[in-house]
Design a protein around this motif. Structure first.
Motif, PDB file in Angstrom:
ATOM      1  N   ASN A 246      11.650 -54.735 -39.287  1.00  0.00           N
ATOM      2  CA  ASN A 246      12.713 -55.342 -39.252  1.00  0.00           C
ATOM      3  C   ASN A 246      14.520 -54.964 -38.700  1.00  0.00           C
ATOM      4  OD1 ASN A 246      11.659 -57.316 -39.740  1.00  0.00           O
ATOM      5  ND2 ASN A 246      10.986 -56.682 -41.918  1.00  0.00           N
TER       6      ASN A 246
ATOM      7  N   ARG B 160      11.559 -45.300 -41.984  1.00  0.00           N
ATOM      8  CA  ARG B 160      12.122 -46.122 -41.703  1.00  0.00           C
ATOM      9  C   ARG B 160      11.488 -45.955 -39.600  1.00  0.00           C
ATOM     10  NH1 ARG B 160      16.166 -44.836 -45.346  1.00  0.00           N
ATOM     11  NH2 ARG B 160      15.693 -46.498 -47.135  1.00  0.00           N
TER      12      ARG B 160
ATOM     13  N   GLU C 201      10.735 -52.076 -43.808  1.00  0.00           N
ATOM     14  CA  GLU C 201      12.094 -52.288 -43.376  1.00  0.00           C
ATOM     15  C   GLU C 201      13.170 -51.296 -41.684  1.00  0.00           C
ATOM     16  OE1 GLU C 201      17.029 -50.112 -44.653  1.00  0.00           O
ATOM     17  OE2 GLU C 201      15.441 -49.930 -46.211  1.00  0.00           O
TER      18      GLU C 201
END
Length: 784
Positions: A689, A640, A686
Motif C-alpha cells: 500500500n 516492504r 504495508e
C-alpha cells in the motif's frame, strides 16, 4: 498507484467564477454514502468541466487514495474508456490477453477497497462505455465517480445533477451596482472583460447592458466569456445591439434543439462572424487537430502543398493565433515545453468542424494533418533511440490523439500506405508507454487492409506487430508474424531487417525460458549487426545476449558483454541499453556478494527507469533492491519493498522469467528467515500500500556504514602490467559503471581536480585517449 490527488488541469483564462453554491451542493451529494456515481449534466458551454474540477479541488484530502482526472473528449470508441482509466491510474497492459483476466477485472482488483474519486470528463463522446463504468463501481466498494456529460449515462447507480446556468439579475428590478457586481453571471463577464481590457469596470452607464447581454446568453459561462472577450472592440452597449440582431436570426433553428444549444451556437457563430476572413480560415483549419497542437504544427499545416497559404505565412499566423486567443476561441496551456500548446474547447471545435465542412476544406486539411504527423512519426523513429529519446516519448504522448486521428483517417480508406507508414514507426512508443492493445489494433488493421503494400513496409509492420505481441506474451500470433517478416526480409536481401527479426525470435525463446535457443538466435543476430557495422543493432542485441548469459551463469562473459553494451550505448546516445546493462550488472554484483556496488548500480537504474515511467522495470528494481536490503540484515525494509514490487506486478500482470523468479525467491527466503513471520507479513502488506515515491526513497537510502564492500580481489596481472594503483583501479571501475566525474569524486570523497588527475594517469598508462576507450579496455581485460 499514487495515493495523492492527481488532476491534470487545463489552463483557464479566468478564475472559476460564480459557482460556489454549486460546488458546495455537488460536494455534499458526493459525501452521501448512497451516491456512488454522480453525473453533472448539461449542454456544451454550461461549465460542467470547470464545476467538476472545482469540486475535485475542494475535495482534496477527502479521498486518501487519490482523485484522478480522465479526459474523454478525444475518444470516439467506447471500448477505450476502461483503458483510459487504467492509463490514468498508471496501470499498463501486459501479459497474454487470452489468458489473463480482462482489463476491467484487473482495474477492479487494482482499485479494490481504495477510497478514490474518478472524474470522467465529456462522457457523451463514449456513452456506450457506461455499462463498464457500472461494473467497475460494483467491484470497488469505496470508489466514487464524478462524470460530466451532455447526456445522462442511464445506469442504475447514477444520480444526476443538472448544472444550472449562472445566476442572473432581475432586469425589471436591477439591483444597485454594488449588489449587481456580486451576481454570478455579471462577475464572470467583468472578470473576462478585465482580462482583455484591464481598466474595464462595471458602471451605472454600462450595468444594464452587461446584465442584458448575460440574459440574452442564458447565463451560459462559455457564451458570456466569448462575448466579454470582445469588449475592447465593442463596448457593452454596442455589443448588445449587435448581439440582439444576431440571436434573432440564429435561434430560429430546429425546434428539437434545446434553446441553450441554440444560444451557444449563436454566441460562437456571432464571434466567428466578427473575425476577419483570414482569421475565420485559421479558426476553421485549427479544428482538424485533436487534443490540441503546437504553433509549429499549425505552420506545417499551412506549408502543405494541399493547403492555400497567405503570403507572409509566419507573420499572418502569429497575428491570427494571437487574435483567436484574445477572443477566447482558442486557448493555450503550457506543459513545460518552450512552446505553448493550443487547443479548442470541444463545443467550439464542433462548430469549427462544421464550418470546415461547409467550406469544402475537410479532406485537404485532413491530408495536410496526416502528412505532418507522418513526418513527425518518421522523425520520432530515430529520435526514440537517440540522445533526445526522453523528450520524444513525452512529445508522442502529447500528440497521441492527433496520431490516432491521422491513423483513423488514413486507414479508414484515404490512404492505406500512408497509414502503414505512420503506424510502423510508433511501435516503440506504444511498447514503452503501455499502449500495447491499441498499437496491435492499428498494426493489425495495416496488415489486413492492403496485401499490396510495399514488401519492405509490410515486413516492418509484421516485425512491429510481433514485438508488441511478445510483450503481451501472445506467442502464437507473434510466431506467425515474425516468421513471415523473416521470410520477407530474406527475400529482399535486407540484412538489418533480418537481424532485427532474429532479435525478436531470441526474445521469444528467452521469454519461454529456452535459453539455448535464445542464445543461438541472438548470437546469429549479433554477428549480422557486426558485419553491417550497425552499432545501434549491436547495442540492443548485446543487452539481450548478456541477459541470457547471466541466466546461464556465464558471469564473466556476461560482464564483458554488458561493458561493451554500456560503451556502445554512449556512442549511439541510446540510454535504454545502458540502463538495462547497469541494472543487470547490479544484479550480478548482488549475486556475487558485492552489495555495495549492487545497491549503487540498482539505485541509479531505478532513477533512470523512473524518468521513462517504465513501471515493469521499476517493479524489478524495487525487488532487486529488496534483495540487497535482505542480505544486509534489514528484513522488514526488504519485506516492504517486496510488497511494493508485488503490487505493481499484479496491477500490470507482469510475470517473471523463470531464472529471474528463482533469484527472487532466494532473496525472499533469506529475508523471511531473519524475522518473525507475523512481522514479515505485516511489513509486506504495508509495502503493498506504499506510494511509489515512498517505496523508491526507501529502496535508495544509503546502505548503513557497517555494510562494507567485500575485500577487493587481488589486482590482476594486467593491472600490474600497466602499473595502475589501487586508487586508479577504483576510479576506472566507477568509470565503467557509468558514473560521471562529479559522482566519482563524491563517491570516493575526492576533489573534482583529483579525479581528473587520476584519469589522465589512467589514460596514459592504458594508452587510450577517451572514456569510451578506457571502458572498452577495462572490459576486455577484466579490470571492471
Amino acid at each position: 498507484m499514487a495515493t495523492q490527488p492527481t488532476l491534470r488541469l487545463q489552463a483557464q483564462p479566468t478564475p472559476f467564477i460564480g459557482r460556489e453554491r454549486q460546488v458546495a451542493q455537488v460536494c455534499a451529494l458526493l459525501g452521501k454514502s448512497a451516491v456512488r456515481l454522480l453525473t453533472l449534466a448539461g449542454p456544451g458551454g454550461i461549465g460542467k468541466t470547470r464545476l467538476a474540477l472545482a469540486v475535485a479541488d475542494a475535495l482534496q484530502g477527502e479521498y486518501p487514495d487519490g482523485i484522478y482526472y480522465v479526459p474523454l473528449a478525444t475518444l470516439a470508441d467506447a471500448s477505450l474508456v476502461v483503458p483510459a482509466v487504467a492509463q490514468t491510474l498508471d496501470m499498463r497492459e501486459s501479459g497474454t490477453p487470452t489468458v489473463q483476466p480482462p482489463l476491467l477485472s484487473r482495474l477492479q482488483d487494482a482499485i479494490g477497497s481504495r477510497k478514490l474519486l474518478l472524474v470522467l470528463d465529456n462522457f457523451e463522446q463514449v456513452i456506450g462505455g457506461a455499462a463498464d463504468i457500472a461494473v467497475l463501481l460494483g467491484g470497488c466498494p469505496r470508489l466514487k465517480i464524478l462524470v460530466t456529460s451532455r447526456e445522462v449515462l442511464r445506469v442504475s447507480a447514477e444520480q444526476c445533477y443538472d448544472v444550472p446556468p449562472l445566476a442572473l439579475p432581475d432586469l425589471q428590478h436591477l439591483p444597485p451596482l454594488e449588489f449587481l457586481a456580486r451576481i454570478e453571471a455579471i462577475r464572470l463577464f467583468v472578470a473576462r472583460a478585465q482580462a482583455v481590457q484591464a481598466d474595464f469596470a462595471l458602471t451605472s452607464s454600462n450595468g444594464m447592458a452587461v446584465a442584458t447581454i448575460c440574459h440574452r446568453l442564458d447565463g451560459l459561462p462559455l457564451a458570456i466569456e466569448l462575448a466579454a472577450a470582445r469588449v475592447r472592440l465593442l463596448p457593452p452597449v454596442a455589443m448588445l445591439a449587435r448581439l440582439e440582431r444576431r440571436l434573432t436570426w440564429l435561434t430560429g433553428g430546429a425546434r428539437d434543439v434545446p434553446t441553450r444549444h441554440q444560444t451557444l451556437r449563436a454566441a460562437v457563430g456571432w464571434s466567428y462572424d466578427l473575425l476577419e476572413p483570414d482569421e475565420q480560415q485559421l479558426f476553421r483549419r485549427l479544428a482538424v487537430f485533436v487534443g490540441g497542437c503546437t504553433p509549429e504544427a499549425v505552420a506545417a499545416l499551412y506549408n502543405s502543398a494541399s493547403v492555400q497559404s497567405p503570403g507572409n505565412l509566419e507573420e499572418e499566423l502569429l497575428k491570427g493565433l494571437a487574435s483567436l486567443l484574445h477572443k477566447s476561441l482558442v486557448r493555450e496551456e503550457h506543459t513545460g515545453s518552450e512552446q505553448g500548446r493550443l487547443y479548442m474547447l470541444e463545443t467550439i471545435r464542433e462548430y469549427a468542424l462544421e464550418q470546415l465542412a461547409a467550406g469544402g476544406e475537410t479532406e485537404a486539411m485532413r491530408l495536410a494533418h496526416a502528412q505532418y504527423y507522418l513526418a513527425l512519426a518518421e522523425e520520432a523513429e530515430t529520435g526514440l533511440v537517440g540522445s533526445d529519446q526522453l523528450a520524444w516519448f513525452v512529445r508522442l504522448e502529447e500528440e497521441h490523439d492527433n496520431l490516432r486521428a491521422a491513423l483513423g483517417w488514413a486507414l479508414g480508406g484515404a490512404s492505406m500506405e500512408m497509414g502503414a507508414r505512420l503506424a510502423v514507426p510508433l511501435w516503440r512508443f506504444w511498447l514503452t508507454h503501455g499502449h500495447l492493445t491499441e498499437g496491435r489494433r492499428w498494426l493489425d488493421a495495416v496488415l489486413a487492409s492492403d496485401p499490396s503494400l510495399p514488401v519492405e513496409l509490410r515486413a516492418r509492420a509484421l516485425n512491429a506487430a510481433g514485438r508488441l505481441a511478445l510483450r503481451q506474451g501472445d506467442y502464437v500470433p507473434a510466431q506467425s508474424v515474425l516468421t513471415e517478416s523473416l521470410a520477407l526480409w530474406r527475400s529482399l536481401g535486407e540484412k538489418a531487417g533480418e537481424m532485427q527479426t532474429l532479435d525478436n525470435f531470441g526474445l521469444m525463446e528467452l521469454y519461454q525460458n529456452d535459453l539455448a535457443g535464445a542464445r543461438s538466435y541472438l548470437e546469429q543476430s549479433l554477428a549480422g549487426w557486426r558485419s553491417l557495422g550497425d552499432k545501434q543493432g549491436v547495442t540492443n542485441t548485446l543487452n539481450r545476449l548478456g541477459l541470457v548469459l547471466r541466466y546461464q551463469e556465464d558471469f564473466e562473459q556476461a560482464a564483458k558483454i554488458y561493458g561493451e553494451c554500456v560503451t556502445l550505448s554512449r556512442e549511439v546516445h541510446d540510454k535504454y541499453p545502458m540502463i538495462a546493462s547497469r541494472h543487470n550488472l547490479g544484479q550480478m554484483a548482488h549475486h556475487q556478494g558485492d552489495d555495495v556496488r549492487a545497491h549503487r548500480l540498482l539505485a541509479e537504474s531505478l532513477v533512470l527507469v523512473r524518468q521513462f515511467n517504465d513501471k515493469p522495470n521499476i517493479s524489478v528494481c524495487l525487488a532487486d533492491l529488496a534483495g540487497v536490503w535482505a542480505t544486509q540484515g534489514q528484513p522488514l525494509r526488504a519485506a516492504r519493498l517486496f510488497g511494493a514490487s508485488e503490487a505493481m506486478r499484479e496491477n500490470m500482470q507482469v510475470n517473471m522469467y523463470e531464472a529471474q523468479r528463482l533469484a527472487y525467491e532466494q532473496d525472499v527466503e533469506r529475508g523471511a528467515a531473519q524475522v518473525d513471520q507475523a512481522k514479515w507479513e505485516a511489513a509486506w502488506a504495508e509495502g503493498r500500500n506504499m506510494l511509489l515515491d515512498e517505496a523508491c526513497a526507501l529502496a535508495m537510502e544509503e546502505l548503513p556504514h557497517k555494510a562494507a564492500a567485500p575485500e577487493r580481489p587481488a589486482i590482476p596481472a594486467a593491472v600490474e602490467t600497466y602499473n595502475l594503483s589501487e586508487r586508479e583501479l577504483e576510479v576506472l571501475r566507477l568509470l565503467v559503471d557509468g558514473l560521471t566525474y562529479a559522482r566519482i569524486a563524491e563517491h570516493l570523497t575526492l576533489s573534482f581536480h583529483t579525479v581528473h588527475a587520476h584519469l589522465r594517469s589512467i589514460y596514459s598508462k592504458l594508452g587510450v585517449t577517451s572514456r569510451n576507450q578506457a571502458t572498452r579496455f577495462a572490459t576486455e581485460h577484466g579490470l571492471a
